[in-house]
Design a protein around this motif. Structure first.
Motif, PDB file in Angstrom:
ATOM      1  N   GLU A 151     -11.949 -18.027 -27.727  1.00 44.52           N
ATOM      2  CA  GLU A 151     -12.423 -19.214 -27.017  1.00 44.52           C
ATOM      3  C   GLU A 151     -13.567 -19.933 -27.734  1.00 44.52           C
ATOM      4  N   GLU A 152     -14.441 -19.159 -28.360  1.00 44.35           N
ATOM      5  CA  GLU A 152     -15.603 -19.773 -29.017  1.00 44.35           C
ATOM      6  C   GLU A 152     -15.214 -20.617 -30.233  1.00 44.35           C
ATOM      7  N   SER A 164      -8.704 -27.124 -20.483  1.00 47.49           N
ATOM      8  CA  SER A 164      -9.325 -27.007 -19.155  1.00 47.49           C
ATOM      9  C   SER A 164     -10.671 -27.730 -19.123  1.00 47.49           C
ATOM     10  N   SER A 165     -11.342 -27.681 -17.998  1.00 50.55           N
ATOM     11  CA  SER A 165     -12.662 -28.316 -17.918  1.00 50.55           C
ATOM     12  C   SER A 165     -13.773 -27.328 -18.280  1.00 50.55           C
ATOM     13  N   HIS A 166     -13.377 -26.073 -18.553  1.00 53.82           N
ATOM     14  CA  HIS A 166     -14.356 -25.052 -18.929  1.00 53.82           C
ATOM     15  C   HIS A 166     -14.844 -25.278 -20.363  1.00 53.82           C
ATOM     16  N   LEU A 167     -16.157 -25.275 -20.569  1.00 52.23           N
ATOM     17  CA  LEU A 167     -16.717 -25.519 -21.906  1.00 52.23           C
ATOM     18  C   LEU A 167     -17.150 -24.213 -22.558  1.00 52.23           C
ATOM     19  N   ASN A 168     -16.944 -24.104 -23.873  1.00 54.02           N
ATOM     20  CA  ASN A 168     -17.477 -22.941 -24.595  1.00 54.02           C
ATOM     21  C   ASN A 168     -18.913 -23.242 -25.042  1.00 54.02           C
ATOM     22  N   ARG A 169     -19.510 -22.293 -25.765  1.00 55.75           N
ATOM     23  CA  ARG A 169     -20.930 -22.457 -26.115  1.00 55.75           C
ATOM     24  C   ARG A 169     -21.181 -23.656 -27.023  1.00 55.75           C
ATOM     25  N   PRO A 208     -14.342 -28.325 -24.463  1.00 53.23           N
ATOM     26  CA  PRO A 208     -13.443 -27.821 -23.428  1.00 53.23           C
ATOM     27  C   PRO A 208     -12.372 -26.962 -24.107  1.00 53.23           C
ATOM     28  N   VAL A 209     -12.007 -25.854 -23.480  1.00 48.49           N
ATOM     29  CA  VAL A 209     -11.116 -24.917 -24.189  1.00 48.49           C
ATOM     30  C   VAL A 209      -9.706 -24.917 -23.621  1.00 48.49           C
ATOM     31  N   THR A 232      -6.222 -23.336 -22.366  1.00 45.68           N
ATOM     32  CA  THR A 232      -5.863 -22.162 -21.550  1.00 45.68           C
ATOM     33  C   THR A 232      -4.358 -22.168 -21.299  1.00 45.68           C
ATOM     34  N   GLU A 242      -1.424 -21.451 -18.461  1.00 44.03           N
ATOM     35  CA  GLU A 242      -1.267 -21.395 -17.006  1.00 44.03           C
ATOM     36  C   GLU A 242      -0.429 -20.188 -16.601  1.00 44.03           C
TER      37      GLU A 242
END
Ligand SMILES: Cc1ncc(C[n+]2csc(CCOP(=O)(O)OP(=O)(O)O)c2C)c(N)n1
Ligand code: SF4
Ligand code: SF4
Ligand code: SF4
Ligand SMILES: [Mg+2]
Lengths: 246, 67
Positions: B8-9, B29-34, B38-39, B41, B43
């Motif tokens: 993911e990073e 996705s709307s999830h952000l890495n460091r 946005p990463v 994914t 489903e």
């Protein structure tokens, strides 16, 4: 379950500095896959150019010489002649190979040097902020052609693969793209052949990769991939211009 | 049975894996890495065939594939 796709061993396990969606990352990986495939890691000497791929030595786990802008084929000629048993490749952008380095690539190809040349054509000077290159498409807006490239004053996009294929010194010349899975799988085969013509001591091998530079094209990575298919491939046709896959 | 894994990073959210997947299983996705990207994914891992086209197209070698 067994692992069916993994990072090639010749690709150092560090993050790339490239922008999101930049095709340099894909082409670097394809080069590393070929180095693994032919077991060349201990005998390869890469020659890097100047451009966004200038950090080749940080990414490919082989010895790399950094050549002055455009001079990679001349430096590689010296390396290969001094160390004929080593595998020697250059990795060059279009500003590097088709502008400042035009003389070097033409004469290395014409001399039939036993080299493999990886040419990444993204139609701009990427690293310096997107100026026009000789490969820039007609009408393409760049920082130095804000109204689009005008062929009457700026000339036409140069077709390096076709041009080099005219030289009797060359052995294998092809153009590939990595914008779709289908084109990418084909690109792998062409790059392997460009490696084999050197490992089998047949002569000069060259693959041009049509590549996306989303940042300087001011496009999303997805739009940039579409542009490769819709604008670049019709003008820069994919295929083999010299030699054949056996 | 097949599975994919993301580092993911290393993901830059470019979405090239999304357009590569013939089964349309991936999304950014709307999830952000460091790094702030946005990463990507998956489903529905059960629907993955392990074709590896997503991994082939990823410029940042984020994806590994098992089959
Ligand atoms: C002798 C010299 N002239 C000019 C430059 C500035 N310069 C750095 S990279 C570059 C062009 C790079 O474009 P390209 O080869 O297409 O690589 P890309 O970044 O697009 O992959 C230029 C002109 C330089 N570094 N050295
Ligand atoms: S500027 Fe263009 S060529 Fe350079 S890393 Fe970014 S996308 Fe790639
Ligand atoms: S391995 Fe194939 S099916 Fe599975 S997510 Fe990747 S592209 Fe889709
Ligand atoms: S192609 Fe790679 S970097 Fe781009 S979104 Fe997919 S996993 Fe992330
Ligand atoms: Mg360029």
């Amino acid at each position: 379950m067994k692992q069916v796709f993994k990072r090639p061993e010749a690709l150092v396990d560090v993050p790339f500095h490239f922008c999101p969606g930049c095709h340099h990352g894909i082409v670097h990986r394809l080069v590393a896959e070929c180095i693994d495939r032919y077991g060349l890691r201990e005998k390869t000497i890469g020659v890097a150019s100047v451009g966004c791929s200038v950090f080749l030595y940080d990414y490919i786990d082989v010895d790399v010489v950094e050549a002055p802008h455009g001079r990679a084929p001349a430096v590689a000629t010296g390396v290969k002649r001094a160390c004929p048993d080593n595998f020697v490749f250059t990795y060059q952008g279009d500003g590097d190979l088709a502008a400042i380095g035009t003389a070097e690539i033409i004469h290395a190809a014409n001399r039939g040097e036993r080299l493999t040349v990886v040419f990444v054509n993204n139609t701009v000077f990427g690293m310096t902020g997107g100026q026009m290159a000789p490969t820039t498409m007609a009408g393409q807006e760049t920082t130095t052609t804000p109204f689009g490239r005008q062929t009457d004053t700026n000339g036409f996009p140069i077709k390096m693969a076709e041009l080099l294929s005219q030289l009797p010194g060359t052995t294998f010349i092809a153009r590939a793209a990595v914008n779709t899975p289908k084109n990418l799988m084909r690109a792998k085969k062409l790059l392997r052949k460009a490696f084999e013509v050197q490992t089998e001591n047949q002569g000069f091998g060259f693959v041009e990769f049509l590549s996306a530079c989303p940042t300087n094209w001011k496009m999303s990575p997805e739009q940039a991939n579409k542009r490769v298919g819709e604008e670049m491939i019709p003008y820069f046709p994919l295929g083999i211009f010299k030699g054949e896959l056996k | 049975m097949a599975a994919i894994e993301f580092i993911e990073e290393r993901c830059k959210g470019c979405g090239l894996c999304v357009i590569a997947c013939p089964k349309e299983l991936l999304k950014v996705s709307s999830h952000l890495n460091r790094a702030g990207y946005p990463v990507s994914t998956i489903e529905d891992m059960d629907a993955c065939t392990g074709c590896a086209l997503c991994a082939e197209m990823c410029p940042d070698v984020v994806i590994t594939v098992f089959k």
